[in-house]
Design a protein around this motif. Structure first.
Motif, short mmCIF file in Angstrom:
data_model
loop_
_atom_site.label_atom_id
_atom_site.label_comp_id
_atom_site.label_asym_id
_atom_site.label_seq_id
_atom_site.Cartn_x
_atom_site.Cartn_y
_atom_site.Cartn_z
N LEU A 193 1.15 0.10 -6.51
CA LEU A 193 1.53 1.35 -5.84
C LEU A 193 2.97 1.73 -6.14
O LEU A 193 3.28 2.92 -6.32
CB LEU A 193 1.32 1.20 -4.33
CG LEU A 193 1.59 2.44 -3.48
CD1 LEU A 193 0.72 3.61 -3.93
CD2 LEU A 193 1.33 2.14 -2.00
N GLU A 194 3.86 0.76 -6.21
CA GLU A 194 5.25 1.05 -6.54
C GLU A 194 5.36 1.68 -7.92
O GLU A 194 6.13 2.64 -8.12
CB GLU A 194 6.08 -0.24 -6.48
CG GLU A 194 6.43 -0.69 -5.08
CD GLU A 194 7.17 0.38 -4.28
OE1 GLU A 194 8.17 0.92 -4.81
OE2 GLU A 194 6.72 0.71 -3.17
N ILE A 195 4.59 1.17 -8.88
CA ILE A 195 4.62 1.74 -10.23
C ILE A 195 4.05 3.16 -10.21
O ILE A 195 4.58 4.07 -10.85
CB ILE A 195 3.81 0.85 -11.20
CG1 ILE A 195 4.46 -0.52 -11.32
CG2 ILE A 195 3.71 1.53 -12.57
CD1 ILE A 195 3.65 -1.51 -12.15
N LYS A 225 -3.71 10.84 3.15
CA LYS A 225 -2.59 11.76 3.46
C LYS A 225 -1.25 11.10 3.16
O LYS A 225 -0.32 11.75 2.68
CB LYS A 225 -2.66 12.20 4.92
CG LYS A 225 -3.83 13.12 5.23
CD LYS A 225 -3.79 13.57 6.68
CE LYS A 225 -4.94 14.51 6.99
NZ LYS A 225 -4.93 14.96 8.41
N GLN A 226 -1.16 9.80 3.47
CA GLN A 226 0.09 9.08 3.21
C GLN A 226 0.41 9.07 1.72
O GLN A 226 1.57 9.27 1.32
CB GLN A 226 -0.01 7.65 3.74
CG GLN A 226 -0.14 7.54 5.25
CD GLN A 226 -0.29 6.10 5.70
OE1 GLN A 226 0.19 5.17 5.05
NE2 GLN A 226 -0.97 5.90 6.82
N LEU A 227 -0.61 8.83 0.89
CA LEU A 227 -0.38 8.78 -0.55
C LEU A 227 -0.19 10.17 -1.14
O LEU A 227 0.59 10.35 -2.08
CB LEU A 227 -1.53 8.06 -1.24
CG LEU A 227 -1.72 6.58 -0.90
CD1 LEU A 227 -2.79 5.96 -1.80
CD2 LEU A 227 -0.43 5.80 -1.01
N ILE A 232 0.64 11.25 -5.00
CA ILE A 232 -0.56 10.62 -5.56
C ILE A 232 -1.78 11.33 -4.98
O ILE A 232 -2.03 11.25 -3.77
CB ILE A 232 -0.61 9.12 -5.24
CG1 ILE A 232 0.61 8.41 -5.83
CG2 ILE A 232 -1.90 8.49 -5.75
CD1 ILE A 232 0.77 6.97 -5.38
N LYS A 233 -2.54 12.03 -5.82
CA LYS A 233 -3.74 12.71 -5.34
C LYS A 233 -4.78 11.66 -4.95
O LYS A 233 -5.22 10.88 -5.79
CB LYS A 233 -4.31 13.63 -6.42
CG LYS A 233 -3.34 14.71 -6.89
CD LYS A 233 -3.91 15.47 -8.07
CE LYS A 233 -2.90 16.48 -8.61
NZ LYS A 233 -3.40 17.17 -9.82
N THR A 234 -5.18 11.65 -3.68
CA THR A 234 -6.01 10.56 -3.17
C THR A 234 -7.24 11.07 -2.46
O THR A 234 -7.18 12.05 -1.71
CB THR A 234 -5.19 9.67 -2.20
OG1 THR A 234 -3.99 9.27 -2.85
CG2 THR A 234 -5.98 8.45 -1.78
N LYS A 235 -8.36 10.37 -2.71
CA LYS A 235 -9.62 10.70 -2.02
C LYS A 235 -10.29 9.42 -1.54
O LYS A 235 -10.22 8.38 -2.20
CB LYS A 235 -10.59 11.43 -2.96
CG LYS A 235 -10.21 12.87 -3.27
CD LYS A 235 -11.30 13.54 -4.09
CE LYS A 235 -10.94 15.00 -4.36
NZ LYS A 235 -12.01 15.70 -5.12
#
Length: 514
Positions: A193-195, A225-227, A232-235
């Motif tokens: 996640l850091e990368i 929502k956090q990402l 970062i587009k997240t689903k």
């Protein structure tokens, strides 16, 4: 004491507990309603008995495996009202029709990009006519082509995949796509996640999709929502909601990571610390994964985008993410067929590919799988292969993650051993690898377990390798893993406690539904 009370309070009011309670309440009212109708409405009862009889006739005459038929005949006969309605609800799959329709639409949109080129087709026909026919089947039924000369790297552990993945992620320039079944915060995911956050700052497009089962125990419901806030587009695929729904039975069990359309990873390794033995669960965790480079990555790119766009209204510009092979040196002269499978696919592609490898074997078939709950057809081809002299070896866990599933798996031991199949349990712990190797020519690495969930219910993926150098690496890994296994014989099976054997036999009746 305060800490203990706090933990209990947190568990009671967690989303998982609330979801479970709401599901149980719905189930209670459904059962109570059926009971009331049985007692107070003779007309309703007669109608339901008639429907149950009609369903039994339909099930018996249906073109379906006997195991699936038996799993439904028993509950319908034992409880005609509840069993019939449960069958109509689950097998009717009413809540999933929209998802399947949308996914088929996306598959048609990507069809123009997924064809085996004529040069590769001719090479396959010259090299192996049967391989060319198998490729034609996978492309027609699964929607994915064959590629020549792909570079493939085999990882015999999650630790090795993780180390390689970190280096590749740091070199990403354009986009990163991730699709995983399990994601849990810890050393592995936090490092990745850091990368990803750094790459977003550099202008790299990052999309991340994970299965909704994670929201029960591993990640907060608001995690997308956090990402998203980090760029970062997240689903979350098919979020778990407190409603009785068949849509929640079809999970996204794939593990796919694509970098710049040039590199792709798949295999058994999820994004959680047990997969790299950073934490210990069920002893030592044995897994496997592969990295594919070159034109074959295109299939994984489009596989991801098909699933991502299920919930989208607009049509994706897929051409933006297609990359030609820019590698100067190609490692293999063999062939690679990446493929996807799932409830929206008309054929059971993954099981057919497994059975094809077994049926075509002349020297050996070596298999690693965490679960073994198969239909008669797959069991028959394994037994037949052993009886005609093929060296069939099967490695399963010694320390299971699901005791009920393990009890069912062990019920197959007498049948397998009686036919000459050699069965081994991985003594240090849990095998999560999904690997087939045969005749020093073929290998399959992917996400597909030898159980009904993977073969019939879940969305899965894998890679079929033919005369690729990675086939030898997979066989070497199998041989090394075998050194740490217990060979199973009938004396070993007889020592298994009778209650466990009995539990396995009873649960096996409902294996297709588990």
């Amino acid at each position: 004491m305060k800490r203990f009370i706090g933990i209990v309070f947190k568990i009671i009011f967690s989303r998982t507990m609330v979801t479970l309670i709401l599901l149980l309440i719905q189930l209670f009212w459904l059962l109570a309603g059926f009971r009331w109708l049985e007692e107070y409405s003779q007309v309703y009862l007669v109608v339901m008995v008639f429907i149950s009889a009609a369903l039994l006739i339909y099930i018996i005459n249906k073109d379906e495996m006997p195991e699936f038929k038996l799993s439904w005949v028993i509950p319908i006969c034992a409880a005609p009202v509840f069993g019939a309605l449960l069958y109509l609800f689950i097998v009717g799959d009413w809540t999933n029709l929209g998802m399947k329709k949308r996914l088929n639409k996306r598959r048609k949109e990507t069809q123009e990009y997924l064809h085996t080129d004529e040069k590769t087709r001719k090479r396959m026909e010259i090299s192996n006519a049967h391989l060319a026919n198998l490729s034609r089947y996978v492309e027609a039924e699964g929607g994915f082509p064959a590629y020549g000369g792909a570079s493939v790297t085999y990882f015999p552990t999650g630790e090795e995949k993780f180390a390689d993945l970190l280096k590749e992620l740091k070199g990403a320039k354009e986009f990163i796509f991730l699709e995983y079944f399990i994601v849990e915060r810890g050393r592995m995911w936090d490092s990745i996640l850091e990368i990803l956050k750094e790459k977003v700052k550099e202008g790299v497009e990052v999309r991340f999709m994970y299965d909704g089962m994670c929201s029960l125990l591993l990640l907060p419901y608001s995690y997308p929502k956090q990402l998203d806030a980090c760029g970062i587009k997240t689903k979350m695929f098919s979020p778990i909601i407190p409603l009785l729904s068949t849509a929640q039975n079809n999970r996204d069990h794939r593990k796919i990571l694509v970098i710049d359309g040039k590199t792709a990873y798949t295999g058994g390794v999820n994004m959680a610390d047990e997969y790299i033995n950073e934490v210990v669960r069920f002893g030592h965790w044995k897994d496997a994964a592969i990295k594919v480079e070159g034109d074959a990555v295109k299939s994984f790119t489009l596989m991801f985008l098909q699933m991502w766009n299920i919930s989208e209204a607009a049509t994706e510009d897929y051409s933006k993410y297609i990359r030609k092979n820019e590698k100067k040196a190609v490692r293999s002269s063999g062939f690679v067929i990446p493929y996807g499978d799932g409830p929206a696919t008309p054929e059971n592609v993954a099981e057919t590919i497994y059975m094809d490898v077994i049926n075509q074997a002349t020297s050996y078939v070596h298999i690693m799988t965490p679960y073994f709950i198969v239909d008669n057809a797959l069991l028959d081809v394994l037994q037949y292969a052993a009886r005609r002299g093929v060296d069939v070896k099967l490695i399963v866990p010694h320390i299971p993650d699901k005791k009920a599933i393990f009890a069912i798996s062990r019920t197959y031991y007498p049948d397998l051993l009686g036919a000459g199949v050699k069965v081994y349990e991985y003594e240090p712990g849990f095998v999560h690898a999904k690997v087939f190797v045969s005749d020093d020519e073929k290998a399959i690495v992917g996400t597909v377990n030898l159980d009904y969930r993977s073969l019939y219910h879940h969305f899965e993926c894998g890679v079929y390798l033919y005369r690729n150098e990675a086939v030898a690496d997979a066989e070497t890994d199998f041989a090394e893993t075998l050194k740490r296994c217990i060979e199973i014989d009938m004396m070993y099976y007889k020592k298994i406690p009778m209650p466990l054997k009995l539990m396995g036999r009873v649960l096996r009746l409902f294996g297709p539904l588990m």
